[in-house]
Design an enzyme around this catalytic site. Structure first.
Site, PDB file in Angstrom:
ATOM      1  N   HIS A  76      26.374   3.146  40.094  1.00  0.00           N
ATOM      2  CA  HIS A  76      27.263   4.155  39.521  1.00  0.00           C
ATOM      3  C   HIS A  76      26.493   4.804  38.365  1.00  0.00           C
ATOM      4  O   HIS A  76      25.319   4.454  38.120  1.00  0.00           O
ATOM      5  CB  HIS A  76      28.592   3.532  39.062  1.00  0.00           C
ATOM      6  CG  HIS A  76      28.420   2.318  38.196  1.00  0.00           C
ATOM      7  ND1 HIS A  76      27.907   2.382  36.918  1.00  0.00           N
ATOM      8  CD2 HIS A  76      28.674   1.009  38.429  1.00  0.00           C
ATOM      9  CE1 HIS A  76      27.867   1.178  36.397  1.00  0.00           C
ATOM     10  NE2 HIS A  76      28.324   0.313  37.291  1.00  0.00           N
ATOM     11  N   HIS A  92      24.471   2.643  35.961  1.00  0.00           N
ATOM     12  CA  HIS A  92      23.130   2.209  36.410  1.00  0.00           C
ATOM     13  C   HIS A  92      22.124   3.356  36.265  1.00  0.00           C
ATOM     14  O   HIS A  92      20.991   3.147  35.830  1.00  0.00           O
ATOM     15  CB  HIS A  92      23.173   1.821  37.894  1.00  0.00           C
ATOM     16  CG  HIS A  92      23.981   0.605  38.201  1.00  0.00           C
ATOM     17  ND1 HIS A  92      25.124   0.655  38.955  1.00  0.00           N
ATOM     18  CD2 HIS A  92      23.813  -0.692  37.864  1.00  0.00           C
ATOM     19  CE1 HIS A  92      25.615  -0.556  39.087  1.00  0.00           C
ATOM     20  NE2 HIS A  92      24.846  -1.397  38.432  1.00  0.00           N
ATOM     21  N   GLN A 106      25.454 -16.609  40.214  1.00  0.00           N
ATOM     22  CA  GLN A 106      26.348 -16.229  39.104  1.00  0.00           C
ATOM     23  C   GLN A 106      27.791 -16.025  39.561  1.00  0.00           C
ATOM     24  O   GLN A 106      28.623 -15.582  38.792  1.00  0.00           O
ATOM     25  CB  GLN A 106      25.808 -15.006  38.358  1.00  0.00           C
ATOM     26  CG  GLN A 106      25.811 -13.712  39.132  1.00  0.00           C
ATOM     27  CD  GLN A 106      25.063 -12.606  38.389  1.00  0.00           C
ATOM     28  OE1 GLN A 106      23.831 -12.608  38.307  1.00  0.00           O
ATOM     29  NE2 GLN A 106      25.786 -11.647  37.829  1.00  0.00           N
ATOM     30  N   GLN A 120      25.551  -2.258  27.763  1.00  0.00           N
ATOM     31  CA  GLN A 120      26.379  -2.834  26.703  1.00  0.00           C
ATOM     32  C   GLN A 120      27.736  -3.318  27.234  1.00  0.00           C
ATOM     33  O   GLN A 120      28.379  -4.138  26.619  1.00  0.00           O
ATOM     34  CB  GLN A 120      26.555  -1.779  25.592  1.00  0.00           C
ATOM     35  CG  GLN A 120      27.581  -2.087  24.522  1.00  0.00           C
ATOM     36  CD  GLN A 120      27.208  -3.298  23.665  1.00  0.00           C
ATOM     37  OE1 GLN A 120      26.040  -3.728  23.631  1.00  0.00           O
ATOM     38  NE2 GLN A 120      28.189  -3.860  22.964  1.00  0.00           N
ATOM     39  N   GLN A 153      26.423 -10.924  28.265  1.00  0.00           N
ATOM     40  CA  GLN A 153      25.206 -11.080  29.083  1.00  0.00           C
ATOM     41  C   GLN A 153      23.976 -10.626  28.281  1.00  0.00           C
ATOM     42  O   GLN A 153      22.951 -11.308  28.265  1.00  0.00           O
ATOM     43  CB  GLN A 153      25.343 -10.242  30.345  1.00  0.00           C
ATOM     44  CG  GLN A 153      24.070 -10.076  31.141  1.00  0.00           C
ATOM     45  CD  GLN A 153      24.314  -9.418  32.479  1.00  0.00           C
ATOM     46  OE1 GLN A 153      24.808 -10.049  33.388  1.00  0.00           O
ATOM     47  NE2 GLN A 153      23.954  -8.160  32.623  1.00  0.00           N
ATOM     48  N   SER A 157      30.811  -1.519  39.154  1.00  0.00           N
ATOM     49  CA  SER A 157      30.843  -1.520  40.625  1.00  0.00           C
ATOM     50  C   SER A 157      32.183  -2.061  41.108  1.00  0.00           C
ATOM     51  O   SER A 157      32.667  -1.690  42.174  1.00  0.00           O
ATOM     52  CB  SER A 157      29.713  -2.376  41.183  1.00  0.00           C
ATOM     53  OG  SER A 157      28.481  -1.872  40.721  1.00  0.00           O
TER      54      SER A 157
HETATM   55  O1  PAF Z   1      24.553  -7.103  35.200  1.00  0.00           O
HETATM   56  C1  PAF Z   1      24.227  -7.376  36.384  1.00  0.00           C
HETATM   57  O2  PAF Z   1      24.308  -6.545  37.278  1.00  0.00           O
HETATM   58  C2  PAF Z   1      23.731  -8.772  36.726  1.00  0.00           C
HETATM   59  O3  PAF Z   1      24.420  -9.729  36.006  1.00  0.00           O
HETATM   60  C3  PAF Z   1      22.214  -8.934  36.581  1.00  0.00           C
HETATM   61  C4  PAF Z   1      21.752  -8.727  35.143  1.00  0.00           C
HETATM   62  C5  PAF Z   1      21.506  -7.947  37.488  1.00  0.00           C
HETATM   63  C6  PAF Z   1      21.792 -10.346  37.000  1.00  0.00           C
HETATM   64  O4  PAF Z   1      22.154 -10.622  38.313  1.00  0.00           O
END
Ligand code: PAF
Length: 283
Positions: A36, A39, A63, A150, A155, A188
């Site tokens: 999107h 990104h 994850q 952000q 993360q 997403s």
């Molecule tokens: O933010 C994300 O899309 C994911 O957590 C990442 C950093 C690509 C790790 O899989």
């Protein structure tokens, strides 16, 4: 269309060639695909900053909890490659799960304290999966800079901490949240929302704006601001509140009194989508 590479050995040898030839700075934009505008804005910033831009597309099983949306997570590699091509991305690394987690894989990176709050509480094991895959990508690509959004503030904090703790020589850039016209943070997972849910989803952002407004009017008690955010989110019957917190932006520890800049962070589930958002607020 940008070249897509599926194996670790090929991406390493292509990058070695590039480095030898050009001595360019290498940027990494790690993603799970289904691009999107958020990104694309990371890619554009990376493109401006560095001579060579690598985007990884990998929906990382480590994850996701077994109860989460790994299978349903939206994917469209052909469209992503088209968009990456338009952003002049040099390489897309899109491995299969077995390439990243071959049989017998047994080593993880486990963030500690920073994992004890916010999404770390609601999604046990999530940041262990994130830190592990990001460390693997850092080792494979050896970027000079890596770009994160952000929106995933916790993360970003986990990764900044990991980079310090494990002595990665990588500059971590965190780019601003990109929002829809009505304030909803791009994600997403917004693709899961029905029309009714989509209409209510901007309430997360409205709760953050209410927090900022309260602080601008002199409120300094974090528990009152948290309650205000919770009340705002709770007004919408399709939105299931998860948390509203005021935290230190580096450690993610709760702040009791707003005597310095802090991060207001919220999470809620709307239909099938778990949504998060945040805003820096300053006294
Ligand atoms: O933010 C994300 O899309 C994911 O957590 C990442 C950093 C690509 C790790 O899989």
């Amino acid at each position: 269309m940008t070249d897509v590479i599926k194996t670790i050995s090929e991406v390493k040898s292509r990058l070695d060639d590039y480095r030898r030839q050009a001595g360019k700075k290498v940027a990494l934009v790690p993603t799970m695909g289904f691009f999107h505008v958020g990104h694309l804005s990371l890619m554009r910033t990376a493109r401006q900053d560095c001579g060579l831009v690598v985007v990884s597309i990998f929906v990382n099983p480590a994850q996701f909890a077994p109860t989460e949306d790994l299978e349903a997570y939206p994917r469209d590699l052909a469209r992503d490659l088209e968009l990456a091509g338009r952003e002049n991305i040099d390489l897309v690394f899109s491995p299969d799960p077995a390439e990243m987690y071959p049989e017998g894989f047994d080593t993880y990176i486990d963030p500690s304290h920073i994992n004890d709050t916010l999404c770390g509480q609601g999604r046990p094991g999530h940041f262990r999966g994130v830190a592990t895959i990001v460390a693997k990508l850092f080792n494979i690509i050896s970027p000079d800079r890596a770009y994160f959004g952000q929106k995933d503030a916790q993360q970003a904090a986990v990764i900044r901490r990991m980079v310090k703790d494990l002595d990665y020589d990588i500059d971590i850039r965190v780019c601003p949240i990109v929002r829809e016209f009505d304030g909803l943070a791009m994600s997403s997972r917004n693709a899961y929302l029905t029309a009714d849910e989509r209409a209510q989803a901007p309430v997360l952002h409205q709760a953050l704006l209410a927090a900022r407004e309260a602080v601008a009017h002199g409120e300094r008690d974090a528990s009152k601001i948290r309650r205000l955010m919770r009340r705002t989110i709770g007004q919408n019957y399709l939105v299931e509140f998860e948390y509203a917190r005021i935290v230190d932006p580096e450690t993610m520890e709760s702040v009791a009194v707003l005597d310095r800049e802090a991060l207001a962070a919220v999470a809620a589930t709307v239909g099938k989508a778990r949504l998060i958002d945040n805003l820096m607020i300053a006294p």
